[in-house]
Structure formats: C-alpha cells, structure tokens
Design an enzyme around this catalytic site. Structure first.
Site: not given
Length: 320
Positions: A87-88, A264, A83
């Site tokens: 932070d991804h 995560h 998504h």
C-alpha cells in the site's frame, strides 16, 4: 556613502525576511491503508519546500491527487519510500511510467530519483524488466527520452539521505515489527523548520526524539474494535504492527510539535462504514496529549512558516 549603506541594508533585510518567511507546504495525498476506500487513498504525502517537491510513499491514487493539485508528475524532484508494503508502493509504476509521458502534466526530465530501504533498487530493476515492452514501444513510437524512464534508485540507511537546494531529508529507523526491517520515518528540514513523518510504526521513542520541537508531526494510528479482533484474528497481527491512539498521544506529548496530525489511519470495525469517525480517535489520544491535533483527510494541507496553518481539502482554514 551612508545612503549606499542604508540601501544595501534595506536590500539585505528584504532578502533575509523573504528567505526566512518562505514556507513549507505539506499535502496529505493519501491517508488510508490497503482498504480500497474511495474517500482515503493509500499512503502518500507531498512536501514542497523551496524548489523541491518531495513525495513520501507512493500509494494508490498518488498520480490522481497530484493531477488535482495541478502539479506535473515530472515536477517531483525526489521520491522516498518508508517500507516495502504494497500500500506504500503500489502507485510507483504509475508515477514512474505516467510521469515519463511527453505531456504538460508529466514530462519528467532525467531519471526518477527514488530512495528507500534495502530492496528498493532490486524492485526498480524488476519493474524495468516487467515493463520492457511498454518502454520499447513508447521509445520507438512516441520518441520518448529513454533517460527519463530510468531509475536513480538508492537503498538507504539511517541518516541524511537527501540534501539539495537547502532541503535536508533524514531517515530514522522505526519499529514496524521484527520482520519488516528496516522501516523508516523521515525528518525534513528547510529554512529553520522541521516536518516529521513517522512511517508505519509501533510505539517508538525514536520518533518522539526526532520530532522534538517539530513544526508538524504526522503519525500513523490504528483503532480496531475488540469484537473484530475476536471475529477475524488477522486484525491481531495488524494491530501488533501499529500504534494505538494512546501510544501516539504519548509520542505527541513528548515531542510537543506545533501541530500533530494523524495519517495512515487503520480503523477496523465489525460493520464497515464509509468513513473514519474522528471522535473516538481524538478522545483516546487526549488521555495522553492535550496539544493541537487533527485527524488527517486526503488533500488536507499545511503551511509552515511563522505559524503552522491547516487547510481542509476545500481550502477552508482549520483550527486544531
């Protein structure tokens, strides 16, 4: 004639044994969250299967972790986004542009393959505009291949999104909140083995069903101290988008993977600590799940063959 048949049989047996024994390797490049904690970079997982090197999420530090593994950035065959939270994807420009450089540790050949939810293609178009001057200068000055700085990006939907060299990657939709749609987890299949990445999600039985009988299930988790929820209300919003250890344990109990792993890891405390304490996380998970479980750490790795083996960042073998 009999000797020829026997020789052929032995060759076929040797080939099929080697093929079936070929493992999948999974490495947790980043197990953390937006917190700029030096011990845990933000989300990124490397899956190596046959000739494929697949990167799932491109969080902070992705390039540095690949460099530590001595894997050239250009060797990544495809990239996948769960998504579009920062932070991804904050490491995407680094993987993209640094991987383009004509060095032994980069040297991508051809466009960067990128798969993600709606908005992925638009993001790559805007990134290309943002770095127009850098791209122009490096093509003129360093004679870099302009094709290798292009994106081959695709906005994906649920289902098989990648099928190459015997490796199949499927996207499953997960529940990261009403305003974060779509948000994906991924199922990777190769050589009769299955790895499942939950992505960011609240409790979602779709993950349990997709991960049923998996060799490895990597799932997110959030533990936030009640006092912190009172002192800083933003943590209520954070908690509402993630799975508690008890909820993740229920997913593990249903799916019964050979190994369950946390990554995560959202860990909110009133007094910030340098690291994530494992014991309270494991104890809360054990209320629902009694099977093999590890709390992921950056550069922890897993070898999936006849058995699932886990290794610490220093290479030492781990027992769940």
């Amino acid at each position: 004639m009999l000797k020829s048949l026997l020789r052929a049989g032995f060759v076929l047996l040797a080939f099929s044994t080697a093929a079936s024994a070929e493992p999948i390797k999974v490495t947790l490049l980043g197990t953390g969250v937006p917190t700029p904690r030096p011990t845990s970079f933000s989300a990124s997982t490397l899956v190596e299967a046959g000739n494929e090197k697949l990167l799932f999420d491109l969080g902070r530090g992705s390039t540095m972790q690949l460099y530590k593994l001595k894997i050239p950035l250009g060797a990544i065959t495809a990239n996948f986004i769960t998504h579009l939270h920062s932070d991804h994807i904050v490491g995407l420009p680094d993987v993209w542009l640094t991987g383009w450089l004509a060095t032994t540790w980069a040297s991508r050949k051809g466009p960067m393959k990128l798969y993600g939810p709606k908005g992925t293609v638009a993001m790559t178009e805007n990134l290309t505009r943002a770095f127009t001057d850098d791209i122009r200068i490096r093509i003129d000055d360093e004679h870099l291949d302009p094709k290798a700085v292009e994106f081959a990006a695709k906005d994906i939907e649920v289902g098989i999104v990648y099928d190459n060299n015997g490796v199949k990657v499927s996207a499953i939709e997960v529940n990261h909140g009403d305003k974060i749609k779509p948000s994906f987890g991924y199922v990777i299949k190769y050589g009769g083995h299955k790895v499942v990445l939950s992505g960011d999600t609240k409790y979602d039985e779709r993950i349990a069903k997709a991960a049923e009988g998996a060799d490895l299930l990597i799932h997110e988790v959030a533990v936030i101290e009640p006092e912190l929820l009172v002192k800083n209300p933003v943590y209520k919003d954070i908690q509402a988008h993630h799975s508690s250890p008890e909820e993740a344990g229920q997913i593990f109990a249903f799916a019964k993977p050979k190994l369950a792993v946390y990554s995560h890891i959202v860990f909110g405390t009133v007094k910030p600590g340098p690291d994530i304490p494992e014991e309270p996380l494991i104890l809360r998970t054990r209320t629902a799940y009694k099977g093999p479980l590890l709390v992921g750490r950056d550069m922890m790795s897993f070898r999936i063959g006849d058995a699932v083996e886990a290794f610490a960042p220093d290479g030492a073998k781990l027992e769940p």
